[in-house]
Scaffold this motif. Sequence first.
Motif, mmCIF file in Angstrom:
data_model
loop_
_atom_site.group_PDB
_atom_site.id
_atom_site.type_symbol
_atom_site.label_atom_id
_atom_site.label_comp_id
_atom_site.label_asym_id
_atom_site.label_seq_id
_atom_site.Cartn_x
_atom_site.Cartn_y
_atom_site.Cartn_z
ATOM 1 N N GLY A 71 0.823 -1.197 0.000
ATOM 2 C CA GLY A 71 0.000 0.000 0.000
ATOM 3 C C GLY A 71 0.857 1.246 0.000
ATOM 4 O O GLY A 71 2.027 1.218 0.405
ATOM 5 N N VAL A 72 0.281 2.350 -0.474
ATOM 6 C CA VAL A 72 0.993 3.628 -0.539
ATOM 7 C C VAL A 72 0.146 4.700 0.137
ATOM 8 O O VAL A 72 -1.058 4.522 0.353
ATOM 9 N N SER A 73 0.798 5.807 0.463
ATOM 10 C CA SER A 73 0.119 6.936 1.094
ATOM 11 C C SER A 73 0.745 8.238 0.621
ATOM 12 O O SER A 73 1.940 8.279 0.279
ATOM 13 N N HIS A 74 -0.065 9.283 0.596
ATOM 14 C CA HIS A 74 0.373 10.624 0.230
ATOM 15 C C HIS A 74 -0.103 11.578 1.329
ATOM 16 O O HIS A 74 -1.281 11.565 1.694
ATOM 17 N N THR A 75 0.803 12.396 1.855
ATOM 18 C CA THR A 75 0.470 13.347 2.909
ATOM 19 C C THR A 75 0.927 14.737 2.484
ATOM 20 O O THR A 75 2.108 14.938 2.191
ATOM 21 N N ILE A 76 -0.010 15.679 2.452
ATOM 22 C CA ILE A 76 0.268 17.068 2.092
ATOM 23 C C ILE A 76 -0.073 17.952 3.274
ATOM 24 O O ILE A 76 -1.169 17.863 3.836
ATOM 25 N N HIS A 77 0.855 18.804 3.656
ATOM 26 C CA HIS A 77 0.658 19.751 4.757
ATOM 27 C C HIS A 77 0.873 21.160 4.240
ATOM 28 O O HIS A 77 1.985 21.503 3.817
ATOM 29 N N LEU A 78 -0.183 21.959 4.260
ATOM 30 C CA LEU A 78 -0.121 23.354 3.832
ATOM 31 C C LEU A 78 -0.098 24.223 5.078
ATOM 32 O O LEU A 78 -1.081 24.285 5.827
ATOM 33 N N SER A 79 1.046 24.868 5.306
ATOM 34 C CA SER A 79 1.245 25.662 6.512
ATOM 35 C C SER A 79 1.352 27.139 6.148
ATOM 36 O O SER A 79 1.928 27.496 5.107
ATOM 37 N N PRO A 80 0.813 28.018 7.008
ATOM 38 C CA PRO A 80 0.941 29.455 6.733
ATOM 39 C C PRO A 80 2.348 29.988 6.934
ATOM 40 O O PRO A 80 2.622 31.145 6.666
ATOM 41 N N PHE A 90 5.671 10.924 0.854
ATOM 42 C CA PHE A 90 5.187 9.714 0.169
ATOM 43 C C PHE A 90 5.550 8.509 1.026
ATOM 44 O O PHE A 90 6.691 8.366 1.477
ATOM 45 N N GLY A 91 4.576 7.648 1.262
ATOM 46 C CA GLY A 91 4.804 6.467 2.088
ATOM 47 C C GLY A 91 4.504 5.191 1.341
ATOM 48 O O GLY A 91 3.627 5.153 0.464
ATOM 49 N N ALA A 92 5.226 4.142 1.680
ATOM 50 C CA ALA A 92 5.020 2.819 1.096
ATOM 51 C C ALA A 92 5.121 1.781 2.199
ATOM 52 O O ALA A 92 6.080 1.808 2.994
ATOM 53 N N VAL A 102 7.869 -0.394 6.563
ATOM 54 C CA VAL A 102 7.205 0.900 6.498
ATOM 55 C C VAL A 102 8.241 1.953 6.150
ATOM 56 O O VAL A 102 9.331 1.982 6.751
ATOM 57 N N SER A 103 7.933 2.828 5.190
ATOM 58 C CA SER A 103 8.881 3.852 4.769
ATOM 59 C C SER A 103 8.148 5.161 4.490
ATOM 60 O O SER A 103 6.973 5.156 4.111
ATOM 61 N N ARG A 104 8.867 6.267 4.709
ATOM 62 C CA ARG A 104 8.356 7.611 4.436
ATOM 63 C C ARG A 104 9.466 8.412 3.768
ATOM 64 O O ARG A 104 10.605 8.427 4.252
ATOM 65 N N THR A 105 9.125 9.090 2.669
ATOM 66 C CA THR A 105 10.081 9.921 1.934
ATOM 67 C C THR A 105 9.491 11.310 1.779
ATOM 68 O O THR A 105 8.371 11.459 1.268
ATOM 69 N N ALA A 106 10.210 12.329 2.237
ATOM 70 C CA ALA A 106 9.746 13.707 2.171
ATOM 71 C C ALA A 106 10.275 14.390 0.919
ATOM 72 O O ALA A 106 11.238 13.921 0.282
ATOM 73 N N ALA A 107 9.640 15.510 0.566
ATOM 74 C CA ALA A 107 10.078 16.261 -0.608
ATOM 75 C C ALA A 107 11.467 16.844 -0.415
ATOM 76 O O ALA A 107 12.163 17.139 -1.400
ATOM 77 N N THR A 108 11.915 17.013 0.807
ATOM 78 C CA THR A 108 13.253 17.539 1.082
ATOM 79 C C THR A 108 14.343 16.493 0.900
ATOM 80 O O THR A 108 15.526 16.811 0.996
ATOM 81 N N GLY A 109 13.957 15.224 0.674
ATOM 82 C CA GLY A 109 14.924 14.150 0.513
ATOM 83 C C GLY A 109 15.129 13.311 1.760
ATOM 84 O O GLY A 109 15.847 12.305 1.709
ATOM 85 N N ASP A 110 14.512 13.668 2.873
ATOM 86 C CA ASP A 110 14.635 12.882 4.097
ATOM 87 C C ASP A 110 13.875 11.561 3.949
ATOM 88 O O ASP A 110 12.761 11.522 3.409
ATOM 89 N N VAL A 111 14.488 10.502 4.439
ATOM 90 C CA VAL A 111 13.906 9.167 4.322
ATOM 91 C C VAL A 111 13.869 8.522 5.703
ATOM 92 O O VAL A 111 14.859 8.561 6.448
ATOM 93 N N GLN A 112 12.732 7.925 6.050
ATOM 94 C CA GLN A 112 12.571 7.158 7.271
ATOM 95 C C GLN A 112 12.063 5.765 6.906
ATOM 96 O O GLN A 112 11.125 5.640 6.108
ATOM 97 N N ALA A 113 12.664 4.745 7.477
ATOM 98 C CA ALA A 113 12.280 3.371 7.173
ATOM 99 C C ALA A 113 12.312 2.532 8.434
ATOM 100 O O ALA A 113 13.136 2.772 9.336
#
Length: 309
Positions: A71-80, A90-92, A102-113
Motif C-alpha cells: 500500500g501507498v500513502s500521500h500526505t500534504i501539509h499546507l502551513s501558513p 510519500f509512504g510505502a 514501512v517507509s516515508r520519503t519527504a520532498a526535502t529528501g529525508d527518508v525514514q524506514a
Amino acid sequence: PRPRCCVVRVRRGDRMEGTAKLSFFERLVSSNNPNPGKFEDIGAEARKVFQIDTFEGIKAEYQRGLSNSFGVSHTIHLSPGGDAPSSYEFGANYSQGKHLLVSRTAATGDVQAQYLCSVTPNLSLKAQAQLTGTPHQSNAMCNIDYKGSDWYGSAKFGSYAQWGLSYMQSVSQNLSLGVDLTYLGRLPYGQPPMCVSTAAVRYADDNVAGVFQYSSNQRVQASYVRRIKDYATFATEMSVDLDSRESVCMLGYEYTGPMGTLKTNISTDKKISTLLEKPLSELSAVSCSAELDQKTGQCKYGIGIQFLQ
C-alpha cells in the motif's frame, strides 16, 4: 472374593514439604503472572492521552492499498509559515507473513524506514533508520525483543556507538518492575559519552495505571491514569529534574463519544493543547487541533482530513 481397597494416608506436613522443594527456576517458569510488556511501553496509557499531534494549517492524507501486501500513502501539509513549513511525504508499506516494512520519503529528501520481523511467537526483530541532509541527524537502530511468560527482555544497538538493555518482570497480577540501561559512546558535536540507567515500577488493573521512574541523570517521572467509564479517561503526569529543580506537571483527559474522540492537555509550562478526531465513514475521517502557548503568546490551529481506499 472382591479385592480389598488399600488406602494410603499422607500427612499434610509431608505433602506441603514436597511442594516447597520446587526450585526457584521451576516456580518462575510456572508463574501465572501476566506479561508486563516492553520497558519502553511502560507508560503507554499516559502517552495515549498526552501525545497530541498538533499542527498549523491544513493537512490531507490519502492511503490506498494496491494489493493485500502493498500500500501507498500521500500526505500534504499546507502551513501558513513559521517553524513548520509546507511539506509533502510519500509512504510505502509492505506486509507479508512475519515481515512488515514501512517507509516515508519527504520532498526535502529525508527518508525514514522501519522493518519488523516476528521470528517466533516470542522473538521479534526491529530495524529503523533515518537519512537526512542535516549534519549529525542521520541514524540507525536495531532492536531484539524476547517475550517470556511473565517477563520481557530487549537489547538494542545503533549509531553513535549506542547500545542498551532493558528488562521487565511481573511480580504479581498487577505489579511489575523494570530496569533500563542506555549507553552513548560517540555523541555529535564533541560531547562526552553518556550512560543513563532507569528503574521503574508499574501498577495496573482494569481501570488504573500508575508508573514511577527514576533515572541516574537525576530525573524523576510519575504518571497516573484512571478510566472513569469506557468512554472517559483522565490522566496526570509529573516530571522533575533534581539538578535544575525544574518540574512540569500535566493534566489531561480523553473522551470518546458520538462526535468522535476529544483530547485536551493542560501543563504548568502554560501550554494548552486539544485534538478532535471525527470519523465520517469507514474510509474517511476529519480532525481539528489547537495549541495555545501563553509564554510566547502564540496560537496555532489546524484542520486535517484522511481518506482510505
